[in-house]
Design a protein around this motif. Structure first.
Motif, PDB file in Angstrom:
ATOM      1  N   ALA A 123       0.822  -1.212   0.000  1.00 46.43           N
ATOM      2  CA  ALA A 123       0.000   0.000   0.000  1.00 46.43           C
ATOM      3  C   ALA A 123       0.854   1.261   0.000  1.00 46.43           C
ATOM      4  O   ALA A 123       0.312   2.366   0.021  1.00 46.43           O
ATOM      5  CB  ALA A 123      -0.929  -0.001   1.208  1.00 46.43           C
ATOM      6  N   ASP A 124       2.167   1.119  -0.027  1.00 43.88           N
ATOM      7  CA  ASP A 124       3.046   2.287  -0.041  1.00 43.88           C
ATOM      8  C   ASP A 124       2.853   3.079  -1.335  1.00 43.88           C
ATOM      9  O   ASP A 124       2.723   2.498  -2.424  1.00 43.88           O
ATOM     10  CB  ASP A 124       4.512   1.862   0.070  1.00 43.88           C
ATOM     11  N   TRP A 125       2.824   4.383  -1.193  1.00 39.31           N
ATOM     12  CA  TRP A 125       2.693   5.255  -2.379  1.00 39.31           C
ATOM     13  C   TRP A 125       3.344   6.591  -2.015  1.00 39.31           C
ATOM     14  O   TRP A 125       2.904   7.265  -1.074  1.00 39.31           O
ATOM     15  CB  TRP A 125       1.231   5.448  -2.754  1.00 39.31           C
ATOM     16  N   GLU A 126       4.365   6.974  -2.720  1.00 38.97           N
ATOM     17  CA  GLU A 126       5.077   8.207  -2.393  1.00 38.97           C
ATOM     18  C   GLU A 126       4.170   9.411  -2.591  1.00 38.97           C
ATOM     19  O   GLU A 126       3.379   9.471  -3.543  1.00 38.97           O
ATOM     20  CB  GLU A 126       6.321   8.330  -3.277  1.00 38.97           C
ATOM     21  N   THR A 127       4.291  10.378  -1.687  1.00 34.31           N
ATOM     22  CA  THR A 127       3.449  11.569  -1.737  1.00 34.31           C
ATOM     23  C   THR A 127       4.291  12.814  -2.003  1.00 34.31           C
ATOM     24  O   THR A 127       5.511  12.813  -1.842  1.00 34.31           O
ATOM     25  CB  THR A 127       2.688  11.761  -0.407  1.00 34.31           C
ATOM     26  N   ILE A 128       3.624  13.871  -2.426  1.00 34.39           N
ATOM     27  CA  ILE A 128       4.227  15.190  -2.564  1.00 34.39           C
ATOM     28  C   ILE A 128       3.170  16.206  -2.141  1.00 34.39           C
ATOM     29  O   ILE A 128       1.978  16.022  -2.427  1.00 34.39           O
ATOM     30  CB  ILE A 128       4.727  15.451  -4.005  1.00 34.39           C
ATOM     31  N   SER A 129       3.567  17.237  -1.433  1.00 35.48           N
ATOM     32  CA  SER A 129       2.588  18.170  -0.886  1.00 35.48           C
ATOM     33  C   SER A 129       2.213  19.237  -1.901  1.00 35.48           C
ATOM     34  O   SER A 129       3.034  19.609  -2.760  1.00 35.48           O
ATOM     35  CB  SER A 129       3.138  18.837   0.371  1.00 35.48           C
ATOM     36  N   PRO A 130       0.986  19.745  -1.820  1.00 33.46           N
ATOM     37  CA  PRO A 130       0.590  20.858  -2.695  1.00 33.46           C
ATOM     38  C   PRO A 130       1.506  22.073  -2.532  1.00 33.46           C
ATOM     39  O   PRO A 130       1.775  22.780  -3.502  1.00 33.46           O
ATOM     40  CB  PRO A 130      -0.838  21.164  -2.244  1.00 33.46           C
ATOM     41  N   ASP A 131       2.002  22.310  -1.308  1.00 34.18           N
ATOM     42  CA  ASP A 131       2.907  23.436  -1.085  1.00 34.18           C
ATOM     43  C   ASP A 131       4.177  23.293  -1.902  1.00 34.18           C
ATOM     44  O   ASP A 131       4.679  24.269  -2.478  1.00 34.18           O
ATOM     45  CB  ASP A 131       3.259  23.537   0.404  1.00 34.18           C
TER      46      ASP A 131
ATOM     47  N   ASP B 260       2.806  13.497 -11.625  1.00 35.60           N
ATOM     48  CA  ASP B 260       3.951  12.686 -12.061  1.00 35.60           C
ATOM     49  C   ASP B 260       4.008  11.367 -11.298  1.00 35.60           C
ATOM     50  O   ASP B 260       5.082  10.854 -10.976  1.00 35.60           O
ATOM     51  CB  ASP B 260       5.260  13.458 -11.892  1.00 35.60           C
ATOM     52  N   GLY B 261       2.839  10.837 -10.992  1.00 31.90           N
ATOM     53  CA  GLY B 261       2.726   9.543 -10.336  1.00 31.90           C
ATOM     54  C   GLY B 261       2.645   9.591  -8.833  1.00 31.90           C
ATOM     55  O   GLY B 261       2.244   8.604  -8.202  1.00 31.90           O
ATOM     56  N   LYS B 262       3.016  10.692  -8.211  1.00 31.15           N
ATOM     57  CA  LYS B 262       3.001  10.795  -6.749  1.00 31.15           C
ATOM     58  C   LYS B 262       1.653  11.298  -6.258  1.00 31.15           C
ATOM     59  O   LYS B 262       1.017  12.139  -6.901  1.00 31.15           O
ATOM     60  CB  LYS B 262       4.123  11.715  -6.273  1.00 31.15           C
ATOM     61  N   LEU B 263       1.238  10.812  -5.095  1.00 26.91           N
ATOM     62  CA  LEU B 263      -0.028  11.220  -4.502  1.00 26.91           C
ATOM     63  C   LEU B 263       0.082  12.629  -3.930  1.00 26.91           C
ATOM     64  O   LEU B 263       0.941  12.906  -3.088  1.00 26.91           O
ATOM     65  CB  LEU B 263      -0.409  10.271  -3.372  1.00 26.91           C
TER      66      LEU B 263
ATOM     67  N   ALA C  57      -6.493   5.017 -10.281  1.00 26.95           N
ATOM     68  CA  ALA C  57      -5.351   5.907 -10.421  1.00 26.95           C
ATOM     69  C   ALA C  57      -4.167   5.189 -11.062  1.00 26.95           C
ATOM     70  O   ALA C  57      -3.429   5.788 -11.867  1.00 26.95           O
ATOM     71  CB  ALA C  57      -4.959   6.473  -9.061  1.00 26.95           C
ATOM     72  N   ARG C  58      -3.950   3.935 -10.720  1.00 25.07           N
ATOM     73  CA  ARG C  58      -2.872   3.166 -11.353  1.00 25.07           C
ATOM     74  C   ARG C  58      -3.080   3.076 -12.861  1.00 25.07           C
ATOM     75  O   ARG C  58      -2.140   3.251 -13.642  1.00 25.07           O
ATOM     76  CB  ARG C  58      -2.803   1.753 -10.750  1.00 25.07           C
ATOM     77  N   PHE C  59      -4.311   2.787 -13.269  1.00 20.31           N
ATOM     78  CA  PHE C  59      -4.582   2.701 -14.705  1.00 20.31           C
ATOM     79  C   PHE C  59      -4.387   4.057 -15.372  1.00 20.31           C
ATOM     80  O   PHE C  59      -3.870   4.144 -16.491  1.00 20.31           O
ATOM     81  CB  PHE C  59      -6.002   2.177 -14.942  1.00 20.31           C
TER      82      PHE C  59
END
Length: 370
Positions: free
Chosen positions: A52-60, A89-92, A248-250
Motif C-alpha cells: 500500500a506504499d505510495w510516495e506523496t508530494i505536498s501541494p505546497d 507525475d505519479g506521486k499522490l 489511479a494506477r490505470f
C-alpha cells in the motif's frame, strides 16, 4: 492547510459554451493529444505492485494554491463524492475519502471502465491475436446481429471501439442478436451504445481463446498492481469494480503511454495515439472509448446533436478522460503530468458519461493548480 476526512447545476453540459483557456496552453482540433507535451517517462514515479506504499508530494511543494483546496473539497463533498485522488507525475498529492468509503473500498467504474476494454483490445492486437480492422463476425461468427449479412459484415472491431456500428441503441445494454438492429451503415453515424461495446470483450476472449476476465487480469490488471473485478450488473453489461487507487494506477499507465516501470504493457504506438485522439468525423471528442477535450465540437450519449466547443472548457485542452454514469471520472492531462480520479454517487444530472459536473470540478481544480 490540512483538511480532515469527514462524511460525505443542473446546467446541461451539451450546450454552447465560451471557450475558456485559463492559461493551460492550446491545441488545434487535429493536433494529437500528448506527444510534445508528454511527461518525461523516466521521471514518473510508479508505486510498488505488492504493497500500500505510495510516495506523496505536498501541494505546497508544487506551488499549488492551498487556499483553493477547501473550495474543491467542499464541492466534492456536496456532490456525493466517495473517493478523490490527484497524482502529479505519479506521486499522490491528494487522497480524500468521504463517509464510510476507504482506501480499500471497491466502487463501480460504470462507463469509465470502457477505457479498460479499449486498452485490452490494444494489447490483444499488439499480441497478434486480432486486428481492429477485421470485421467483427470474424470473431463472433455470422448472425451476431439481426442485420442482413452484407450489412453485418460492414461492422469491424474498429466500429465497436468508436461507437459507429450503425445499430439502434434503444435496447442499450442488450447483446442478443434480436436487440442489435440496423439504423445506418457502419461508420456513417456516431451513437453511444453499450451492446456493441460490451461484445468487444467477447471478441478478445474468442481471439485469445480464454475467458475475458482471465485475459484482462493476466495482461493488464496484475501487471500494474490493480485490484478489482468485472461483474454483470444487469445480465448484459459488464462493469468493473475496484478501489480508487486502482483507477489511479490505470490512469498512470496511460500517462506513461502504456509503460509501467520497466515493462511495456501496450507497445503499439499507433494504437495508443489513435485511442486518445479523434477517431471519426461525427463526434470529434471521442477516441477509442475515451472522451477527448480540446476539440472543436462534441456529442453526448443519447443525442445526435453536434455542439460547438470543447467538451470541458475549464480543463486543459489535452485532457482525455474515462467518464461513467453517476459521475465516475478518470482524467489524464499529459502536459501537466496529472491523473485525477473521482468515484461516487450521481453529482446531480443522472448522465451516462459527461455532465456539467466535469466543468464545475475543473473550475475548482484550475484555481487549485494555479
Amino acid at each position: 492547510m490540512v483538511i480532515q476526512k469527514i462524511n460525505t447545476m443542473k446546467t446541461p453540459l451539451f450546450s454552447l459554451m465560451l471557450l475558456i483557456f485559463l492559461g493551460w496552453g492550446c491545441s488545434s482540433d487535429t493536433e494529437p493529444i500528448g506527444n510534445d507535451d508528454d511527461p518525461d517517462i523516466a521521471n514518473l514515479y510508479f508505486p510498488p505492485d505488492d504493497s500500500a506504499d505510495w510516495e506523496t508530494i505536498s501541494p505546497d511543494d508544487l506551488g499549488w494554491d492551498t487556499e483553493a483546496q477547501q473550495a474543491l473539497y467542499n464541492l466534492l463533498e456536496e456532490k456525493n463524492t466517495k473517493a478523490f485522488i490527484i497524482l502529479k507525475d505519479g506521486k499522490l498529492v491528494v487522497e480524500w475519502y468521504f463517509g464510510d468509503h476507504t482506501q480499500n473500498t471497491s466502487w463501480y467504474w460504470a462507463s469509465a471502465g470502457k477505457t479498460l476494454t479499449a486498452f485490452t483490445v490494444g494489447i490483444a492486437q499488439d499480441e497478434g491475436l486480432l486486428d481492429i480492422n477485421d470485421k467483427t463476425s470474424d470473431y463472433l461468427e455470422s448472425g451476431w446481429t439481426s442485420l442482413e449479412p452484407e450489412k453485418e459484415n460492414l461492422i469491424t472491431v474498429w466500429h465497436q471501439l468508436t461507437m459507429t456500428s450503425g445499430m439502434n441503441p434503444l435496447a442499450f445494454d442488450c447483446v442478443a442478436p434480436n436487440c442489435l438492429n440496423y439504423v445506418a451503415d457502419a461508420g456513417s453515424r456516431w451513437a453511444y451504445h453499450n451492446g456493441p461495446y460490451t461484445l468487444l470483450q467477447r471478441v478478445v476472449a474468442n481471439a485469445a481463446q480464454e475467458e475475458w476476465a482471465t485475459y484482462f487480469n493476466t495482461h493488464l490488471r496484475n501487471k500494474i498492481g490493480m485490484d478489482g473485478f468485472w461483474l454483470s450488473t444487469n445480465g448484459s453489461n459488464n462493469v468493473y469494480f475496484s478501489t480508487a487507487r486502482s483507477m489511479a494506477r490505470f490512469g498512470l499507465l496511460n500517462l506513461a503511454n502504456g509503460k509501467w516501470k520497466e515493462e511495456t504493457i501496450l507497445g503499439d504506438s499507433d494504437f495508443l495515439k489513435d485511442m486518445k485522439n479523434t477517431s471519426q468525423n461525427h463526434n470529434k471528442s471521442y477516441g477509442y472509448l475515451w472522451w477527448l477535450n480540446g476539440k472543436q465540437s462534441h456529442m453526448g450519449p443519447g443525442s445526435q446533436i453536434v455542439f460547438d466547443g470543447f467538451l470541458i472548457p475549464n480543463a486543459p485542452t489535452d485532457t482525455f478522460a474515462g467518464l461513467g454514469k453517476d459521475d465516475q471520472k478518470l482524467y489524464i492531462v499529459p502536459s501537466k503530468g496529472l491523473v485525477v480520479v473521482r468515484m461516487g454517487e450521481d453529482a446531480g444530472e443522472d448522465q451516462l458519461g459527461p455532465s456539467s459536473f466535469d466543468n464545475a470540478l475543473w473550475e475548482k481544480l484550475s484555481a487549485y493548480f494555479n
